[in-house]
Structure formats: structure tokens, C-alpha cells
Design an enzyme around this catalytic site. Sequence first.
Site, mmCIF file in Angstrom:
data_model
loop_
_atom_site.group_PDB
_atom_site.id
_atom_site.type_symbol
_atom_site.label_atom_id
_atom_site.label_comp_id
_atom_site.label_asym_id
_atom_site.label_seq_id
_atom_site.Cartn_x
_atom_site.Cartn_y
_atom_site.Cartn_z
ATOM 1 N N HIS A 98 -3.782 33.240 135.854
ATOM 2 C CA HIS A 98 -4.622 34.379 135.490
ATOM 3 C C HIS A 98 -5.191 35.066 136.723
ATOM 4 C CE1 HIS A 98 -8.483 32.333 136.364
ATOM 5 N NE2 HIS A 98 -7.919 31.251 135.864
ATOM 6 N N CYS A 108 -6.922 25.755 136.085
ATOM 7 C CA CYS A 108 -5.993 26.872 135.936
ATOM 8 C C CYS A 108 -5.582 27.399 137.309
ATOM 9 C CB CYS A 108 -6.630 27.999 135.126
ATOM 10 S SG CYS A 108 -6.750 27.627 133.354
#
Length: 594
Positions: A495, A514
Amino acid sequence: MRAPVEWSNFQYVSALALLLSLGGAPARAEEGAAVPARTPGAAPIEWLEKTPTGLRAAISRAPAGTVVAWAGAPAGSVLLRGDSADAPEGGDAQGDLDPTITQPPTAETEGGQDRPAASIETPAAPASDSVDPDAFAPPLPPINAALKAALEARARPDFRDPFGPLNRKEREAVAAFYAARDFAPLWSTDGNPNPEVKSAMERLERAGDDGLDLKGFPRRPALAGSDEDLVLADIALSDAVVAYARQASGSRVDPHAISPLIGAKPEVADASIILAIVASAGEDAGAALKGFNPPQKAYEALREKLAELRRERVPAARAPSLPAGPALKGGLRASRAPVIRARLSLDGQNGAAVAKPSRIEAEILANMERWRWMPRDMGDSRIEVNIPDFEVVVIENGRIVQRNRVVVGKEQTPTPIFSNKMQFLIVNPYWNVPQSIIRKEMLPKLGADPSYFRRLGYQVASVGGRLRVRQPPGERNALGRIKFMFPNDYSVYLHDTPSRALFSESKRAYSHGCVRVDDPFRFAETVLGRANGWSEQRVKGLIGGKERYVYLPNPLPVHIEYFTTYVDESGRLQLRDDIYGYSHRVKAALGLDS
């Protein structure tokens, strides 16, 4: 007219005996073998219409009125050996099976009329728990029997296996493979080595080239000699081949034992598949064996660097020779002193140089081992994230077309290692805050600042008695303006991020797990494909307050990896920090941490 059949002269067999005799492996039965007589029972005998070519002479030698069985016939089938008088017109003059018989023959009555003969019956099969399958099978050839005995002996719990360090399941798999072929030798024929032996053994001798450990296996250079020698050599070579291939395909180290966040699973080869492939490869057996190693170019590059490193080590024979001169006394001050110091490592440089290649070699071997965890087919087009390198690359048809810096998980919250497929991306994503972050980070702050959630724009709700927190799309969203989705058990993805300053750091391990991507819209253009109409500007045009989903034209494999050593495009070996300690644990598991 056909001569009357004398039913009392026939031999009878049980249905079970026929099944065992006829359905077994060819190596266990002799063609034309007469079946022992049995007491009549209830199951009728089936009749064959034709005799297989090659059996006629054998059958003709059987006594008249004998039921004959052979390996490979349909289960429950028999042949009848008749008298010469039974031979059909144009049949075997020596007396063979009447090929026209398709049902039980008839016997004449006293009145000269044919009537159906009494049914030929066989005894009912005994209960399965009282049957010895070998009771109806011809004896094994001596070499097969010796192999069977050796394999049965080492299956006993108290047996000390002299063939090598295969584990119990691997030994059982080897034994099952031999059993399926009636314990015939795998690597020799009539006492002579098969073509596969030389090639396979040459590869086994070079197992160290791939960092494999076969030191526990005996070297048996030839398969010749007595039956005992052949048996020992055959099993030892099978064990070594299985051990090599299973190690090569990833059996030595369990990734999950290194970390529960490693979801990669090596595709360890099955013993029966290994033996079937290698033992039928002829002179290419060595290449077939080598093929169980990872096929990726990155693995081969590390393998070549390992060989190069080992060649560069200066052997003792090439060490500097001592120049002539008087004996040194009272210290090393003569002209020979530097050479003597180097030979004895007294200045520390030689020892340090040896230690450094040893550490690099161990690191290379640990990374080669981790390549065994990766899928054999990673996809010609794919995404790879190398955690220690803090980089994501997009590969199209085997060529890198895009590189982006990434921020990965902290040491306390590592990014998981796994493979899956990217399916879609979301522009303007919500961030659904993980429970671990709510519990460990947000609630303590909420206690000190009751306006914490409202001030930062978080939305909160109680769902099923649990606090749920999410952050709506916007500039301050922790996921930035875009995230890239691929299903996984760890709820991680790639992301964007508003914290862009971290990309200038050389070591970028700051996330909760992440992977944050630098220049994410350029990355989006690459994975969606400009040829498919998706430019960077078009993706940015979706920015707003509402989530927008964009699906990839074709799902793209994603591999999140952990390689601390690799060979770059220019052929140079690159080393990176072992930020999660995985490489150290793999080296320990391989015995390389000394």
C-alpha cells in the site's frame, strides 16, 4: 465328435488362488505354471477364448486335464490343458488349449444325448484374516528374496540402519517402491550395473555443489559381486538418490520451525517419484537428479558464486614458499618474516580472510536453502518483494521492468513470507485497524486522551462486543491513497503511505507487517498495464472520497521473500542484513553456525 470330458480328472483351484496367481506382478509367476489341486467349492471357473502367444508350448508340457494359470491374465481366469483328442480341427497337434471353448463342455448321457456337464466349482475363499498371500505365489528369485529380507530387516524398530540417515517414512517409501516391483533390483540387471548408475553416482559425489549433505551414505562404486553385495549396493544407492532429491527439494529445514510467519512450503519430492524418474533416465540420471534442485536463475547464480568462492580459496599446496635463509632467532626480523607470518597467520590477515569467505559461504548456503521453499513455477510475469533488500520488483517475461523502494515490518512485527496472486487494487481505501494495534497502541493513547479517535478522524463501532476502528479515505489515511490486494492468511498487502520520509532511509523496517510502496501510482500503472489502458494519470484520476476497485487483467503472482544474499544483474554478489534473524536460524539448522 469331441471326446467326452472326464470331470474327475480335472484339477480345481479356489477363486482366491486364481486371483493371487493371475493378478500378481509378472516377476512373481512362471508362465504355464500348473495350479495345485484344491477341493471343489462353489465359484464356477471362467473360460478363456484364446491362449496368449508364447504360452502354448509351456501349456503343452502340462499334464492332461490340468488347470493352468499365468501372470497377467484377467483375475479369476484359467486355461484348460486338454488331450490331443480335444484339439480342434487345425489346432495344436501336440495337444493345447482348445481356443473355441467359451463355456463349460457337455458330457454324453447313456442315451447318446448331450447334456450339460456338472458345474466346475471351486471352494469358497477362506476368510481374509486367515489367508497368507504368499502361499499361492511362486517363490521369488534369490536376488529378489534377498532384497525383500534386507528391507524387512531394516524395518524392525531395533535394526540399526547401515544404509544412511533416511528417516522412517523415507525408508518405508523406499521399501514400498521395491515391493511394488516384487523386490527386483533397481540398479542392476543380471548382476550388471544399469546405465543410470554411473551418471547418478557422479551427481551424488557432487552433492556439495548444491550444499547438500550425503556424508552419512556409503560409497559403493559398482553394483557387482554376490547377491548380498548387490542387495547392499542397490539399497544404498536408492537411499542416496532419495536423500539427495528430497534434500534438493527442501526436506532439510521446516520453514515453519524457523518462524510461524513463514508460510512458504517446499515442494518436497516423493520417494517413489524420485526413484521412478532417476532409475529410468539412462545416462541422463545425474541430470535428472540435479533437476530436483530449484530451477530459478537466482538459485543457479548463487550456486555459481559458491563454486567461485571455493575455487578462490588458496590451498596449502599454493601457499607462498619459504625463501632460503638462516634460521631465525630472537624474533621475526629477517626477509622471510612476512611469508612466515602469513603462513602461520601471525599477522591475523590470513585468518581473517579465511573466516570471511567461510561466513559468506555459509550465508550463500542458507539462501540457497531458502530458495528450496519457493514455488518451482513462480510465473514468467510476477511481483517479488525481497524483505532484507527493502525493494519490490515487477517482472515481465523474465525481465525486471519496475523497481520500487518499500518499507517492511519491524523486527517486532515482521512481514510474513508467502506467495499468492494479486487480484485487484483499491483507490481511496479504508483502513480497518487490526485488533493488535487497537489493543497495544490505540487504547493506551485513548486512556490519556479521550478525544484521540475523534481528533484523528477514526470511526469506531462495537461489533459483537468488540471495538472496531477504521480510518476513512483521505490524505491522512495510514494506507495512503491506494492499496494492492492479494488474499493471504496474514491480512497484509502492499500500500501507499503518508509517511514518505521513511523511503529515504537505507534500512526501512518500520511497518506493522504490511509493505509500504514508494511511488505507488507508477507501480499501479505497471501491474495494471499501460497496454491495457491504465496509465499513472488514469489511476490518479480515481482519487476521491469513495473506494474504487480496479481488477488486474490477469492475476499476478506475488512472492514475498527473504534473501540476504543474491547476485545482481552485473554478476556481483550482494549481502544484506539479516533483519529478522532467519538466516542465522537456517544456518544453525544446517549446522553452518560454527
